[in-house]
Design a protein around this motif. Structure first.
Motif, PDB file in Angstrom:
ATOM      1  N   UNK A  91     -11.977  51.770   5.685  1.00 57.40           N
ATOM      2  CA  UNK A  91     -11.227  50.812   4.882  1.00 57.40           C
ATOM      3  C   UNK A  91      -9.813  50.816   5.437  1.00 57.40           C
ATOM      4  N   UNK A  92      -9.516  49.828   6.289  1.00 61.96           N
ATOM      5  CA  UNK A  92      -8.262  49.825   7.026  1.00 61.96           C
ATOM      6  C   UNK A  92      -7.502  48.516   6.855  1.00 61.96           C
ATOM      7  N   UNK A  93      -6.186  48.638   6.850  1.00 70.24           N
ATOM      8  CA  UNK A  93      -5.290  47.523   7.140  1.00 70.24           C
ATOM      9  C   UNK A  93      -5.028  47.616   8.633  1.00 70.24           C
ATOM     10  N   UNK A  94      -5.264  46.531   9.350  1.00 74.31           N
ATOM     11  CA  UNK A  94      -5.144  46.550  10.804  1.00 74.31           C
ATOM     12  C   UNK A  94      -4.082  45.570  11.277  1.00 74.31           C
ATOM     13  N   UNK A  95      -3.311  46.014  12.262  1.00 71.42           N
ATOM     14  CA  UNK A  95      -2.275  45.199  12.881  1.00 71.42           C
ATOM     15  C   UNK A  95      -2.474  45.277  14.384  1.00 71.42           C
ATOM     16  N   UNK A  96      -2.621  44.120  15.027  1.00 72.19           N
ATOM     17  CA  UNK A  96      -2.765  44.058  16.470  1.00 72.19           C
ATOM     18  C   UNK A  96      -1.717  43.081  16.996  1.00 72.19           C
ATOM     19  N   UNK A  97      -0.771  43.587  17.771  1.00 73.88           N
ATOM     20  CA  UNK A  97       0.266  42.747  18.363  1.00 73.88           C
ATOM     21  C   UNK A  97      -0.152  42.381  19.781  1.00 73.88           C
ATOM     22  N   UNK A  98      -0.496  41.115  19.957  1.00 76.64           N
ATOM     23  CA  UNK A  98      -0.929  40.607  21.261  1.00 76.64           C
ATOM     24  C   UNK A  98       0.268  40.045  22.028  1.00 76.64           C
ATOM     25  N   UNK A  99       0.206  40.198  23.354  1.00 76.06           N
ATOM     26  CA  UNK A  99       1.218  39.619  24.227  1.00 76.06           C
ATOM     27  C   UNK A  99       0.509  39.025  25.440  1.00 76.06           C
ATOM     28  N   UNK A 100       1.000  37.873  25.889  1.00 78.80           N
ATOM     29  CA  UNK A 100       0.473  37.306  27.129  1.00 78.80           C
ATOM     30  C   UNK A 100       1.050  38.124  28.277  1.00 78.80           C
ATOM     31  N   UNK A 101       0.163  38.697  29.097  1.00 77.90           N
ATOM     32  CA  UNK A 101       0.607  39.540  30.198  1.00 77.90           C
ATOM     33  C   UNK A 101       0.747  38.726  31.477  1.00 77.90           C
ATOM     34  N   UNK A 102       1.237  39.362  32.533  1.00 76.45           N
ATOM     35  CA  UNK A 102       1.523  38.678  33.802  1.00 76.45           C
ATOM     36  C   UNK A 102       0.311  37.949  34.375  1.00 76.45           C
ATOM     37  N   UNK A 103      -0.898  38.465  34.106  1.00 76.06           N
ATOM     38  CA  UNK A 103      -2.108  37.804  34.613  1.00 76.06           C
ATOM     39  C   UNK A 103      -2.575  36.668  33.694  1.00 76.06           C
ATOM     40  N   UNK A 104      -1.725  36.304  32.712  1.00 74.40           N
ATOM     41  CA  UNK A 104      -1.955  35.223  31.760  1.00 74.40           C
ATOM     42  C   UNK A 104      -3.040  35.555  30.727  1.00 74.40           C
ATOM     43  N   UNK A 105      -3.450  36.822  30.653  1.00 72.40           N
ATOM     44  CA  UNK A 105      -4.422  37.260  29.649  1.00 72.40           C
ATOM     45  C   UNK A 105      -3.677  37.812  28.438  1.00 72.40           C
ATOM     46  N   UNK A 106      -4.251  37.612  27.264  1.00 74.29           N
ATOM     47  CA  UNK A 106      -3.676  38.142  26.029  1.00 74.29           C
ATOM     48  C   UNK A 106      -4.263  39.518  25.777  1.00 74.29           C
ATOM     49  N   UNK A 107      -3.376  40.521  25.625  1.00 76.68           N
ATOM     50  CA  UNK A 107      -3.806  41.885  25.354  1.00 76.68           C
ATOM     51  C   UNK A 107      -2.931  42.484  24.253  1.00 76.68           C
ATOM     52  N   UNK A 108      -3.480  43.480  23.593  1.00 71.94           N
ATOM     53  CA  UNK A 108      -2.779  44.165  22.502  1.00 71.94           C
ATOM     54  C   UNK A 108      -1.791  45.150  23.097  1.00 71.94           C
ATOM     55  N   UNK A 109      -0.516  45.017  22.697  1.00 73.20           N
ATOM     56  CA  UNK A 109       0.493  45.978  23.151  1.00 73.20           C
ATOM     57  C   UNK A 109       0.819  47.000  22.063  1.00 73.20           C
ATOM     58  N   UNK A 110       0.456  46.692  20.820  1.00 69.35           N
ATOM     59  CA  UNK A 110       0.580  47.684  19.749  1.00 69.35           C
ATOM     60  C   UNK A 110      -0.544  47.475  18.754  1.00 69.35           C
ATOM     61  N   UNK A 111      -1.119  48.588  18.300  1.00 65.03           N
ATOM     62  CA  UNK A 111      -2.203  48.568  17.325  1.00 65.03           C
ATOM     63  C   UNK A 111      -1.904  49.585  16.236  1.00 65.03           C
TER      64      UNK A 111
END
Length: 152
Positions: free
Chosen positions: A113-133
């Motif tokens: 039972x979680x509250x979840x936070x995922x901060x996505x950023x567009x990286x240099x290769x133009x892919x969206x990845x999570x930089x903070x979870x």
């Protein structure tokens, strides 16, 4: 499909597509996660800039190498027949997007039972990845708000 929230009605067409894409990335990682496969999070969590908070760890994880050790320990071990991802919401910045949601699953190891936070950023290769979870436990409120203390 549910109707858009008041916040989502302000999305541009591009933001709507991106929100759906990011939520699909998260669901894809969770689908694997609950079948004992940690590779989904290895793929969406950034290798170049990553931090992580978890309710079971008193300190922030500072890099992907450390989270890899955590993932290695869980690989093949966590299973759930179903999970529920409640109220996913994306908030946008420039080349960043914040996904928040609640996650519920009865797994073979723990009841999640979680509250979840995922901060996505567009990286240099133009892919969206999570930089903070952040995965924080949802706990019942046990505070008494019936009496208010005097402010000094």
């Amino acid at each position: 499909m549910t109707s858009p929230t008041p916040y989502e009605r302000n999305y541009t067409a591009e933001q709507t597509r991106l929100a759906e894409h990011l939520i699909d990335l998260e669901k894809g990682a969770l689908d694997k996660w609950f079948n004992g496969d940690v590779s989904g999070y290895r793929e969406i969590w950034s290798r170049t800039s990553f931090t992580y908070f978890d309710g079971d760890n008193p300190k922030r994880v500072e890099d992907h190498d450390t989270i890899d050790q955590f993932l290695d320990a869980l690989d093949g071990k966590l299973h759930a027949d179903v999970y529920e991802l409640h109220s996913p919401r994306i908030q946008f910045g420039i080349d960043m997007a914040l996904l928040t949601f609640q996650l519920f699953a009865d797994t073979n190891l723990i009841d999640m039972k979680y509250n979840c936070v995922e901060l996505y950023q567009r990286e240099k290769d133009d892919q969206w990845r999570v930089i903070h979870s952040t995965w924080s436990f949802i706990r019942p409120m046990d505070m008494d708000f019936t009496s208010v203390k005097e402010i000094v």
